[in-house]
Design a protein around this motif. Structure first.
Motif, mmCIF file in Angstrom:
data_model
loop_
_atom_site.group_PDB
_atom_site.id
_atom_site.type_symbol
_atom_site.label_atom_id
_atom_site.label_comp_id
_atom_site.label_asym_id
_atom_site.label_seq_id
_atom_site.Cartn_x
_atom_site.Cartn_y
_atom_site.Cartn_z
ATOM 1 N N SER A 89 -62.736 -15.520 -37.409
ATOM 2 C CA SER A 89 -62.631 -15.337 -35.959
ATOM 3 C C SER A 89 -63.174 -13.976 -35.545
ATOM 4 O O SER A 89 -63.910 -13.858 -34.552
ATOM 5 C CB SER A 89 -61.170 -15.477 -35.515
ATOM 6 N N LEU A 90 -62.833 -12.947 -36.302
ATOM 7 C CA LEU A 90 -63.309 -11.607 -35.973
ATOM 8 C C LEU A 90 -64.826 -11.525 -36.086
ATOM 9 O O LEU A 90 -65.502 -10.940 -35.226
ATOM 10 C CB LEU A 90 -62.656 -10.584 -36.898
ATOM 11 N N ALA A 91 -65.400 -12.129 -37.146
ATOM 12 C CA ALA A 91 -66.858 -12.116 -37.319
ATOM 13 C C ALA A 91 -67.545 -12.850 -36.165
ATOM 14 O O ALA A 91 -68.577 -12.399 -35.649
ATOM 15 C CB ALA A 91 -67.232 -12.749 -38.658
ATOM 16 N N SER A 92 -66.969 -13.969 -35.740
ATOM 17 C CA SER A 92 -67.544 -14.741 -34.633
ATOM 18 C C SER A 92 -67.522 -13.938 -33.343
ATOM 19 O O SER A 92 -68.487 -13.935 -32.571
ATOM 20 C CB SER A 92 -66.762 -16.047 -34.449
ATOM 21 N N ILE A 93 -66.415 -13.252 -33.116
ATOM 22 C CA ILE A 93 -66.269 -12.467 -31.894
ATOM 23 C C ILE A 93 -67.238 -11.297 -31.880
ATOM 24 O O ILE A 93 -67.891 -11.025 -30.863
ATOM 25 C CB ILE A 93 -64.811 -11.997 -31.744
ATOM 26 N N LEU A 94 -67.375 -10.604 -32.981
ATOM 27 C CA LEU A 94 -68.322 -9.495 -33.058
ATOM 28 C C LEU A 94 -69.756 -9.982 -32.836
ATOM 29 O O LEU A 94 -70.561 -9.319 -32.172
ATOM 30 C CB LEU A 94 -68.200 -8.786 -34.404
ATOM 31 N N PHE A 95 -70.067 -11.148 -33.394
ATOM 32 C CA PHE A 95 -71.399 -11.731 -33.197
ATOM 33 C C PHE A 95 -71.656 -11.997 -31.720
ATOM 34 O O PHE A 95 -72.729 -11.644 -31.183
ATOM 35 C CB PHE A 95 -71.536 -13.019 -34.000
ATOM 36 N N LEU A 96 -70.685 -12.613 -31.045
ATOM 37 C CA LEU A 96 -70.864 -12.936 -29.627
ATOM 38 C C LEU A 96 -70.954 -11.684 -28.771
ATOM 39 O O LEU A 96 -71.785 -11.598 -27.857
ATOM 40 C CB LEU A 96 -69.715 -13.823 -29.148
ATOM 41 N N LEU A 97 -70.109 -10.705 -29.056
ATOM 42 C CA LEU A 97 -70.143 -9.470 -28.275
ATOM 43 C C LEU A 97 -71.496 -8.760 -28.400
ATOM 44 O O LEU A 97 -72.007 -8.176 -27.438
ATOM 45 C CB LEU A 97 -69.024 -8.527 -28.723
ATOM 46 N N GLY B 33 -53.427 -6.563 -31.996
ATOM 47 C CA GLY B 33 -53.646 -5.313 -32.698
ATOM 48 C C GLY B 33 -55.103 -5.094 -33.052
ATOM 49 O O GLY B 33 -55.477 -4.040 -33.561
ATOM 50 N N ASN B 34 -55.950 -6.109 -32.789
ATOM 51 C CA ASN B 34 -57.382 -5.978 -33.038
ATOM 52 C C ASN B 34 -58.087 -5.765 -31.701
ATOM 53 O O ASN B 34 -58.084 -6.649 -30.839
ATOM 54 C CB ASN B 34 -57.923 -7.229 -33.738
ATOM 55 N N PHE B 35 -58.693 -4.611 -31.520
ATOM 56 C CA PHE B 35 -59.297 -4.252 -30.230
ATOM 57 C C PHE B 35 -60.343 -5.268 -29.799
ATOM 58 O O PHE B 35 -60.353 -5.708 -28.636
ATOM 59 C CB PHE B 35 -59.921 -2.856 -30.322
ATOM 60 N N PHE B 36 -61.242 -5.655 -30.696
ATOM 61 C CA PHE B 36 -62.354 -6.528 -30.322
ATOM 62 C C PHE B 36 -61.865 -7.919 -29.938
ATOM 63 O O PHE B 36 -62.355 -8.519 -28.971
ATOM 64 C CB PHE B 36 -63.362 -6.610 -31.472
ATOM 65 N N TYR B 37 -60.888 -8.425 -30.680
ATOM 66 C CA TYR B 37 -60.356 -9.754 -30.352
ATOM 67 C C TYR B 37 -59.646 -9.723 -29.006
ATOM 68 O O TYR B 37 -59.834 -10.602 -28.163
ATOM 69 C CB TYR B 37 -59.400 -10.230 -31.446
ATOM 70 N N ASP B 38 -58.822 -8.707 -28.792
ATOM 71 C CA ASP B 38 -58.098 -8.614 -27.528
ATOM 72 C C ASP B 38 -59.048 -8.412 -26.355
ATOM 73 O O ASP B 38 -58.819 -8.941 -25.266
ATOM 74 C CB ASP B 38 -57.088 -7.464 -27.580
ATOM 75 N N TYR B 39 -60.127 -7.651 -26.562
ATOM 76 C CA TYR B 39 -61.091 -7.430 -25.484
ATOM 77 C C TYR B 39 -61.799 -8.729 -25.124
ATOM 78 O O TYR B 39 -61.982 -9.040 -23.942
ATOM 79 C CB TYR B 39 -62.120 -6.377 -25.907
ATOM 80 N N MET B 40 -62.180 -9.490 -26.121
ATOM 81 C CA MET B 40 -62.919 -10.705 -25.832
ATOM 82 C C MET B 40 -62.025 -11.824 -25.308
ATOM 83 O O MET B 40 -62.324 -12.445 -24.286
ATOM 84 C CB MET B 40 -63.656 -11.197 -27.080
ATOM 85 N N MET B 41 -60.922 -12.090 -25.996
ATOM 86 C CA MET B 41 -60.083 -13.234 -25.650
ATOM 87 C C MET B 41 -59.025 -12.913 -24.595
ATOM 88 O O MET B 41 -58.401 -13.820 -24.052
ATOM 89 C CB MET B 41 -59.416 -13.789 -26.904
ATOM 90 N N GLY B 42 -58.820 -11.637 -24.321
ATOM 91 C CA GLY B 42 -57.927 -11.266 -23.248
ATOM 92 C C GLY B 42 -56.506 -10.991 -23.698
ATOM 93 O O GLY B 42 -56.028 -11.523 -24.700
ATOM 94 N N ILE B 43 -55.829 -10.166 -22.953
ATOM 95 C CA ILE B 43 -54.431 -9.837 -23.201
ATOM 96 C C ILE B 43 -53.530 -10.554 -22.201
ATOM 97 O O ILE B 43 -52.595 -11.250 -22.569
ATOM 98 C CB ILE B 43 -54.219 -8.316 -23.113
#
Length: 475
Positions: A39-47, A213-223
């Protein structure tokens, strides 16, 4: 999934101390709590690459007549450098900034300050103040449903300008398409960043926030689940529907106007595209109240995925067929035009009737007829964060007995029809059907993962009764 959600009377409510299968899973439904490496790799790729993908498609049309391979060939063979392509790319202009700011501000005004009046004279239309679904924290938000009204007002003003006032050219969107792209990116990143800061420091409802707790995941998927400013400005509903979807039909009209300017006529493929996508957009706004029960509102939190995606990805990549037809006008033969129109209308019928069956079932609590018979369903329950127990009914009749997401099947048929209007000379217009297939298949998986977390063993009973996701007997 078709679900009717209701809260039983207080004497039937059970709190978290009650032992049942939904109790432990309750806190897991909604957005994920933990982030795995994939999931983290996918999110970084999309960002990193999603903005570049949008730029590449638009640049390919602007500089390479919509060829997706020629830019790469030029770069690999040394005929051109990246700096050469960038130097030919139109930059941000005051005109684009002013137009885009006025556009977004006007849509905010229509959304916040003009209460819906369409429901007062349009039979069957549901507008005005409506309730959303129960959130994981047990909150039921209210929404001002006025998207159809905003669409009508916007388009009346558009045509009034085109035929009477002439304040700006109907080709204004096409003529400033890349400068407007930079404006859309600025808004997309700004609103996504603001939503994350808001989730940390002043959330609308802290119990509906999720932190991995993961900045990139929270930024992309929302808090935040439902970030709001004031009582009525809901980020998810506004950015999902306005300004992107209201603009969709205006963008296509601008493309048609550009065809008329360049070639002296508007091709039947452009007309067909405007009609089919116009039906889709109008359907969205006619059924905006129903949209409150969909995965975007009921499950997704508001982050970059929705904020940037609705500002940039949707208006720029969902309209690629019209952009292509400006550069490559296609005049379809009568048989092909009829075939594409039929495919699009049948797909729309399946999409609309499948959703109508679910909505009818939900509104009547199952006291209705579907295909002339009393509907079949599975009863299930789940727990909210406030400890209350809620009950749902999952429909297994009609189209919902054929597949668990048969509305997506109709959606894909319509998506294919849009692409077919462009012929077969280039692959660029077919990005949409490829993307929608990936998106909706992934959405099936996401939705079912959440439903299993939410309903537990009741969801297993449902999937046993309806074993297929999209295509009966195949998938």
């Amino acid at each position: 999934m078709a679900a009717h959600q209701q809260k039983k009377p207080s004497e039937e409510r059970k709190h978290r101390s009650t032992q049942n299968d939904t109790q432990t899973s309750q806190v897991q439904w909604g957005r994920a709590w933990e982030v795995d490496w994939f999931s983290l790799a996918s999110i970084l790729f999309l960002l990193m690459f999603a903005p570049l993908i949008v730029y590449y498609f638009v640049m390919a049309c602007d500089q390479y007549q919509c060829s997706l391979t020629d830019p790469l060939i030029d770069l690999l063979t040394g005929n051109r450098r990246l700096s050469d392509i960038w130097d030919k790319t139109p930059m941000l202009t005051y005109r684009a900034v002013g137009s885009y700011t006025l556009w977004v501000s006007f849509q905010v005004f229509l959304y916040v300050f003009i209460p819906d009046f369409c429901h007062k004279f349009l039979p069957g239309y549901v507008g005005g103040v409506q309730e959303g679904a129960v959130t994981p924290a047990g909150v039921v938000n209210k929404y001002e449903i006025n998207g159809l009204q905003a669409w009508i007002i916007t388009h009346v003003l558009w045509f009034a300008n085109a035929y009477y006032f002439h304040c700006f050219s109907p080709t204004i969107i096409f003529d400033n398409w890349i400068p407007l792209l930079w404006c859309a990116n600025i808004l997309g990143y700004a609103v996504s960043t603001f939503a994350m800061i808001k989730g940390y420091f002043f959330p609308t409802n802290a119990r509906d926030c999720k932190f991995t707790g993961n900045f990139f995941y929270d930024y992309m998927m929302g808090i935040e689940f439902n970030p709001r400013i004031g009582k009525w400005f809901d980020f998810k509903l506004f950015f999902n529907g306005r300004p992107g979807i209201v603009a969709w039909t205006l963008i296509n009209l601008s493309y048609a106007a550009k065809q008329q300017e360049l070639y002296g006529q508007v091709t039947n493929s452009m007309i067909l595209l405007n009609v089919l996508q116009g039906i889709y957009v109008l359907d969205y706004f006619w059924n905006e109240a129903w949209y409150l029960k969909t995965i975007d509102i009921c499950h997704d939190h508001f982050g970059w995925y929705l904020g940037w995606g609705d500002c940039v990805w949707l208006p720029y990549l969902y309209t690629l067929q019209g952009l292509y037809l400006v550069y490559h006008p296609v005049q379809l033969c009568t048989a092909n035009a009829i075939g594409i129109l039929t495919l699009g209308l049948v797909g729309y019928y399946i999409f609309r009737m499948t959703n109508h069956q679910k909505d009818l079932f939900r509104r009547t609590d199952g006291n209705c007829k579907i295909w002339g018979k009393k509907p079949e369903y599975i009863e299930c329950s789940y727990m909210a964060a406030d400890g209350a127990k809620y009950y749902s009914k999952l429909l297994t009749s009609g189209f919902w007995g054929w597949a668990r997401h048969f509305n997506y099947t109709g959606d894909l048929m319509g998506s294919l029809a849009y692409c077919l209007t462009c012929g077969f000379e280039h692959i660029l217009p077919y990005f949409y059907i490829v993307y929608m297939t990936i998106l909706l298949t992934h959405r099936c998986v996401r939705d079912e993962h959440r439903c299993f977390s939410k309903y537990g063993k009741d969801w297993k009973r449902y999937t046993a009764a309806v074993p297929y996701r999209l295509i009966p007997h195949i998938f």
